[in-house]
Every structure is written in C-alpha cells, then in structure tokens.
Motif scaffolding. Structure first.
Motif, PDB file in Angstrom:
ATOM      1  N   ASP A 112      86.098 -46.274 -56.263  1.00 45.76           N
ATOM      2  CA  ASP A 112      86.438 -46.657 -57.638  1.00 45.76           C
ATOM      3  C   ASP A 112      86.297 -45.518 -58.642  1.00 45.76           C
ATOM      4  O   ASP A 112      85.667 -45.674 -59.689  1.00 45.76           O
ATOM      5  CB  ASP A 112      85.559 -47.834 -58.094  1.00 45.76           C
ATOM      6  CG  ASP A 112      85.984 -49.119 -57.405  1.00 45.76           C
ATOM      7  OD1 ASP A 112      87.188 -49.252 -57.105  1.00 45.76           O
ATOM      8  OD2 ASP A 112      85.105 -49.961 -57.160  1.00 45.76           O
ATOM      9  N   ILE A 116      84.697 -42.636 -58.330  1.00 47.79           N
ATOM     10  CA  ILE A 116      83.564 -41.716 -58.209  1.00 47.79           C
ATOM     11  C   ILE A 116      83.297 -41.360 -56.748  1.00 47.79           C
ATOM     12  O   ILE A 116      83.767 -42.027 -55.831  1.00 47.79           O
ATOM     13  CB  ILE A 116      82.253 -42.310 -58.793  1.00 47.79           C
ATOM     14  CG1 ILE A 116      81.893 -43.622 -58.083  1.00 47.79           C
ATOM     15  CG2 ILE A 116      82.356 -42.491 -60.299  1.00 47.79           C
ATOM     16  CD1 ILE A 116      80.428 -43.982 -58.161  1.00 47.79           C
ATOM     17  N   ASN A 161      82.603 -37.999 -61.132  1.00 45.99           N
ATOM     18  CA  ASN A 161      83.798 -38.745 -61.529  1.00 45.99           C
ATOM     19  C   ASN A 161      85.008 -37.898 -61.105  1.00 45.99           C
ATOM     20  O   ASN A 161      85.159 -36.754 -61.537  1.00 45.99           O
ATOM     21  CB  ASN A 161      83.767 -38.949 -63.049  1.00 45.99           C
ATOM     22  CG  ASN A 161      84.980 -39.699 -63.556  1.00 45.99           C
ATOM     23  OD1 ASN A 161      86.082 -39.549 -63.046  1.00 45.99           O
ATOM     24  ND2 ASN A 161      84.777 -40.491 -64.594  1.00 45.99           N
ATOM     25  N   THR A 191      88.065 -38.156 -61.833  1.00 50.22           N
ATOM     26  CA  THR A 191      89.115 -37.965 -62.832  1.00 50.22           C
ATOM     27  C   THR A 191      88.873 -36.702 -63.640  1.00 50.22           C
ATOM     28  O   THR A 191      89.773 -35.900 -63.865  1.00 50.22           O
ATOM     29  CB  THR A 191      89.184 -39.166 -63.801  1.00 50.22           C
ATOM     30  OG1 THR A 191      89.169 -40.358 -63.030  1.00 50.22           O
ATOM     31  CG2 THR A 191      90.422 -39.112 -64.662  1.00 50.22           C
ATOM     32  N   ASP A 192      87.623 -36.520 -64.092  1.00 56.28           N
ATOM     33  CA  ASP A 192      87.364 -35.371 -64.958  1.00 56.28           C
ATOM     34  C   ASP A 192      86.260 -34.445 -64.421  1.00 56.28           C
ATOM     35  O   ASP A 192      85.837 -33.520 -65.110  1.00 56.28           O
ATOM     36  CB  ASP A 192      87.011 -35.845 -66.376  1.00 56.28           C
ATOM     37  CG  ASP A 192      85.862 -36.847 -66.373  1.00 56.28           C
ATOM     38  OD1 ASP A 192      85.234 -37.024 -65.304  1.00 56.28           O
ATOM     39  OD2 ASP A 192      85.589 -37.435 -67.426  1.00 56.28           O
ATOM     40  N   THR A 214      78.318 -41.556 -64.769  1.00 54.28           N
ATOM     41  CA  THR A 214      78.655 -40.278 -65.407  1.00 54.28           C
ATOM     42  C   THR A 214      78.985 -40.439 -66.885  1.00 54.28           C
ATOM     43  O   THR A 214      79.154 -39.439 -67.587  1.00 54.28           O
ATOM     44  CB  THR A 214      79.873 -39.626 -64.719  1.00 54.28           C
ATOM     45  OG1 THR A 214      80.962 -40.549 -64.761  1.00 54.28           O
ATOM     46  CG2 THR A 214      79.563 -39.262 -63.281  1.00 54.28           C
ATOM     47  N   GLU A 215      79.092 -41.679 -67.341  1.00 55.46           N
ATOM     48  CA  GLU A 215      79.582 -41.881 -68.705  1.00 55.46           C
ATOM     49  C   GLU A 215      78.463 -41.918 -69.751  1.00 55.46           C
ATOM     50  O   GLU A 215      78.632 -41.486 -70.873  1.00 55.46           O
ATOM     51  CB  GLU A 215      80.414 -43.161 -68.791  1.00 55.46           C
ATOM     52  CG  GLU A 215      81.582 -43.195 -67.795  1.00 55.46           C
ATOM     53  CD  GLU A 215      82.485 -41.980 -67.900  1.00 55.46           C
ATOM     54  OE1 GLU A 215      83.157 -41.831 -68.932  1.00 55.46           O
ATOM     55  OE2 GLU A 215      82.515 -41.159 -66.956  1.00 55.46           O
TER      56      GLU A 215
HETATM   57  C1  LIG Z   1      85.824 -41.220 -65.177  1.00 57.46           C
HETATM   58  O1  LIG Z   1      86.272 -40.467 -66.267  1.00 57.46           O
HETATM   59  C2  LIG Z   1      87.383 -41.020 -66.943  1.00 57.46           C
HETATM   60  C3  LIG Z   1      87.855 -40.000 -67.980  1.00 57.46           C
HETATM   61  O2  LIG Z   1      86.802 -39.477 -68.710  1.00 57.46           O
HETATM   62  C4  LIG Z   1      86.997 -42.345 -67.543  1.00 57.46           C
HETATM   63  O3  LIG Z   1      88.083 -42.909 -68.218  1.00 57.46           O
HETATM   64  C5  LIG Z   1      86.528 -43.273 -66.413  1.00 57.46           C
HETATM   65  O4  LIG Z   1      86.061 -44.488 -66.945  1.00 57.46           O
HETATM   66  C6  LIG Z   1      85.430 -42.626 -65.600  1.00 57.46           C
HETATM   67  N1  LIG Z   1      85.175 -43.456 -64.432  1.00 57.46           N
HETATM   68  C7  LIG Z   1      83.967 -43.890 -64.061  1.00 57.46           C
HETATM   69  C8  LIG Z   1      83.919 -44.768 -62.878  1.00 57.46           C
HETATM   70  O5  LIG Z   1      82.945 -43.584 -64.646  1.00 57.46           O
END
Ligand SMILES: *[C@@H]1O[C@H](CO)[C@@H](O)[C@H](O)[C@H]1NC(C)=O
Length: 425
Positions: free
Chosen positions: A291, A293, A360, A362-363, A397-398
C-alpha cells in the motif's frame, strides 16, 4: 519515478568522472567510454580478461519487417523496449550506455544462440503491441512461448547472469545428501521441491511445465531418490514450498498436483515475509509495495552487527509469517555499492550500521527506527512492536514531516513515542 531514477544511477555514477574528462576531448564519447573502461581493466595478465566491446554491432533494430524472422532464428530473444532517442545530449548518452549493455551481453553470449534487439516505443509501436511490450525501459526475453520481463539492474553482469539462468534446465535434480544440504542452505530463494517416481512420471512433467513459467525467479528442484525424499520428509508426488528464511516448508495441498494447482499455490505464496533485494529483480520487488510503503532493513551480512540484526529480523519474520500483508525488504548494502551513497542521502541514514525503516515509494520519504550508536540492537520483541506500529499506521512517514510541516506536528510525535515506551511496562 523513483524506479526510473534508480535505473540510471549505477551507470551514471560509475562514469561520472570519466565522462567529465572525455566531454572536453571527444565530441562523441559514448562508445569510447565503454571501450576505455574495458581496456583499462583488460591489461592484466592472462586468465582474467574482461571482455572489451569489439565494435561489432550485434543488437538488431527490431521492426515490422524483421521481428518474426528474428524470433524464429534464435532460441531466445532479448529485447530492450525503449522510448524514442531523445534530442538532449545527456539523455542520448544514457541511451547509448543502455544499448552498450546489450551489445556487451550479446558479444559475451555470442555462441549461446540468443538474439538481442531494440524496440522503439514510437517508431515500432505496432511491433511492440504485437509482442505485448508495455513498460518502456524494460527488457523482455522471448523463450519458447513465454515472455519473461527482466526488471533488474541494467548492467551487463546482471543481464548476462539472468540470461544464463534462463538457459538452464527449469528443474534441478537433487540426487544425494550433498546436493540436499546445498539445497537446504539456499535460504534466500523462493524454492519448491517435489518427490517423483522418475523422469517419465506425469506428475513430474506437470511440475516441470510449471517450473518453466517461474524460471528464473522461483527455483524448482526435484528428487527421484528415496533417501533424499525421506530426509526432506517428502512422500511420493508431494511438493514442498520453501519461503525465504523460514525453517519449515509448506506442503502444496492435494497431491498429486496439477500444473494449475502449483501455479496458483506459488502465486498465492510468492510474496515472502522477508525477502532480499536482488539486482536481477530489484525493480519488480520495489514495485510490489505494501500500500505505497516498504519496510526496508539495511544490514551487511558480513558485518557482525549486521549479521546479528539479520538474525533478529529472521526470527521476527518466522514469528510473523502468517501476516500476509507483511513483507520486509532486506538490502545488503555490500551488494549495491553504487547505490549506497544515494540511499544514505535520500533516507538520511548511516548505512555502516544496520537500519530498519519505512519508506514511502511515492516520494521516498522515510522514518527509521531509532537505534542510537552506543546502544545494543533492538530485541526481537522491540522490533516486532515497531513492525506492529508500522502495520497499524502508528509509525508512518507522514507524521514526522517537521521539516515541511509546522513544528507542532513534530513535538506531538515526540511525546507520542515516549508514551508508547512507557505504556507497556
Ligand atoms: C506517500 O507520499 C505521498 C506523497 O507525499 C502521499 O500522498 C501518500 O499518502 C503517502 N503514502 C503513505 C502510505 O504514507
């Protein structure tokens, strides 16, 4: 994005220094660089000679007119599906370097009956469609009726190893105690072993056909030997599936098994609780995230701390193998020297020490389990608690983006962590 970026890193770092020098001296230095590199390393004594590109063009530009003939001509065909040649000079360099990886592989494997080709995603769009090529930058290998995607590091070493693996028999026979012990030690690989009457057994044949489908990513073994079967606690026509780093195999239910049953079973069990990142399928592994990560553990197996940490990690993986969503990626930095500094910068961690964190995909944002220098490694219980917190979203990570977000967020997190420590005692 990260995947594409990673793709270029090994090669570009490698050549960065030479490149700046040759940039001034030669206008068209792409080929020269490669030749120079191999010349530098081929001036040793006899018996250890790296191949140098001989300048002979072996990689075919595949198009509508020649693709059928090419596929027929060779036992195996290896195609790089690429974006159109860019106009930017630097990107052109990168393109030529990828092409050179194929050229060198083609040269080294010249007598193995493997064809090599390039398919341009725009110019040869029709061919690409007919062949089912989808992902630009990927290599597709055509063998018999199968298409195998190579989603690994694009270096000549890795590609050649991959192709040589594909040339081997899909099922390896284990016929004595020595081979059996070797089989038992291969704990990094996903592997299956079946006990059959002999070569002519229809159940063995079903097993063989299945093996071809997963070659070279999942290893298939078989034995016709009663003694070996007994040691491995296999009954006639029984197939055991070994997940990496697990002590006990799982038996494929309902023996004797059809091809379809084995395929389904492997697909269901394919994602291990703990897996090692390998050059030959690193991008595929990275794309198979949980998902968005990955739980990533860095540990050098040859380093005492790293070894110890890995043992703890394996213990945790064994205890949690029933959690189907859990998959930890273990990276041994020793095996990716060209990526180590990139990872250290991106993740802001010291890779001379073992680390475990959440990334993460994505970034490439990440958080890492706090392991202070002067303290011992975490216990299996601590590691397990931390993994629980990752899976439940408590560690993520957020929340800790105190660089980007407001300060309050960071402070909140701090007290949260303290709290979690005190809670259990
Ligand atoms: C990963 O990073 C993206 C972009 O910053 C964010 O939108 C997404 O929620 C993050 N995913 C998780 C699982 O933390």
């Amino acid at each position: 994005m990260l995947v594409l970026y990673l793709n270029f890193i090994p090669i570009s770092l490698f050549f960065a220094k030479l490149q700046t020098f040759f940039l001034r001296v030669y206008p068209n230095y792409g080929y020269i660089l490669f030749v120079m590199y191999f010349l530098l390393y081929s001036s040793a004594e006899e018996g250890l000679e790296f191949p140098s590109f001989d300048g002979k063009d072996r990689v075919l530009n595949v198009n509508e007119r020649n693709y059928k003939k090419a596929l027929k001509k060779y036992d195996m065909m290896c195609l790089l599906y690429h974006e159109p040649l860019p106009s930017d000079k630097e990107l052109q360099q990168q393109f030529h370097m990828r092409e050179m990886v194929l050229e060198l592989a083609a040269q080294v494997l010249e007598d193995k009956d493997i064809g090599f080709g390039l398919v341009d995603s725009h110019r040869d769009a029709k061919v690409a469609k007919k062949l089912g090529l989808e992902e630009e930058g990927s290599i597709y290998v055509f063998k018999d009726e199968r298409v195998i995607e190579f989603d690994g590091e694009l270096s000549a070493d890795t590609l050649v190893e991959f192709l040589l693996d594909l040339l081997e028999d899909p099922v390896e026979l284990i016929s004595n105690p020595m081979e059996q012990r070797a089989f038992e030690r291969m704990d990094e690989d996903i592997r299956l072993i079946g006990y059959f009457k002999g070569e002519d057994s229809e159940h063995y044949k079903a097993f063989q056909v299945t093996a071809e489908k997963f070659q070279p990513y999942v290893k298939f073994f078989a034995t016709f030997d009663k003694g070996v079967a007994k040691q491995l606690t296999l009954k006639m026509n029984e197939i055991d599936f070994y997940e990496p780093f697990m002590d006990e195999p799982v038996t494929v239910p309902g023996k004797p098994n059809t091809e379809e049953e084995i395929v389904d079973f492997v697909n269901q069990h394919r994602r291990p609780t703990l897996r090692k990142l390998r050059a030959e399928d690193m991008f595929e592994t990275w794309e198979d995230d949980m998902d968005g990560i990955h739980i990533v553990a860095f540990a050098e197996e040859e380093d005492p701390d790293g070894y110890e940490f890995l043992e703890i990690l394996k213990e945790v993986a064994r205890d949690n193998t029933k959690k189907t969503d859990l998959s930890i990626v273990w990276i041994d930095p020793d095996e990716f020297p060209l990526l180590t500094t990139y990872w250290e910068k991106t993740f802001k961690v010291d890779l001379f020490r073992p680390q475990i964190g959440v990334v993460n995909v994505t970034d490439a944002d990440s958080v890492w389990l706090n392991m202070p220098n002067d303290e011992a490694l975490p216990s299996a219980e601590e590691l397990e608690d931390w993994i629980e917190d990752v899976l439940s979203g408590k560690v993520n990570t957020e929340d800790d983006d105190d660089d980007d977000d407001d300060e309050d967020n960071g402070i909140d997190d701090g007290s949260d962590e303290d709290h979690y420590g005190d809670d259990d005692d």
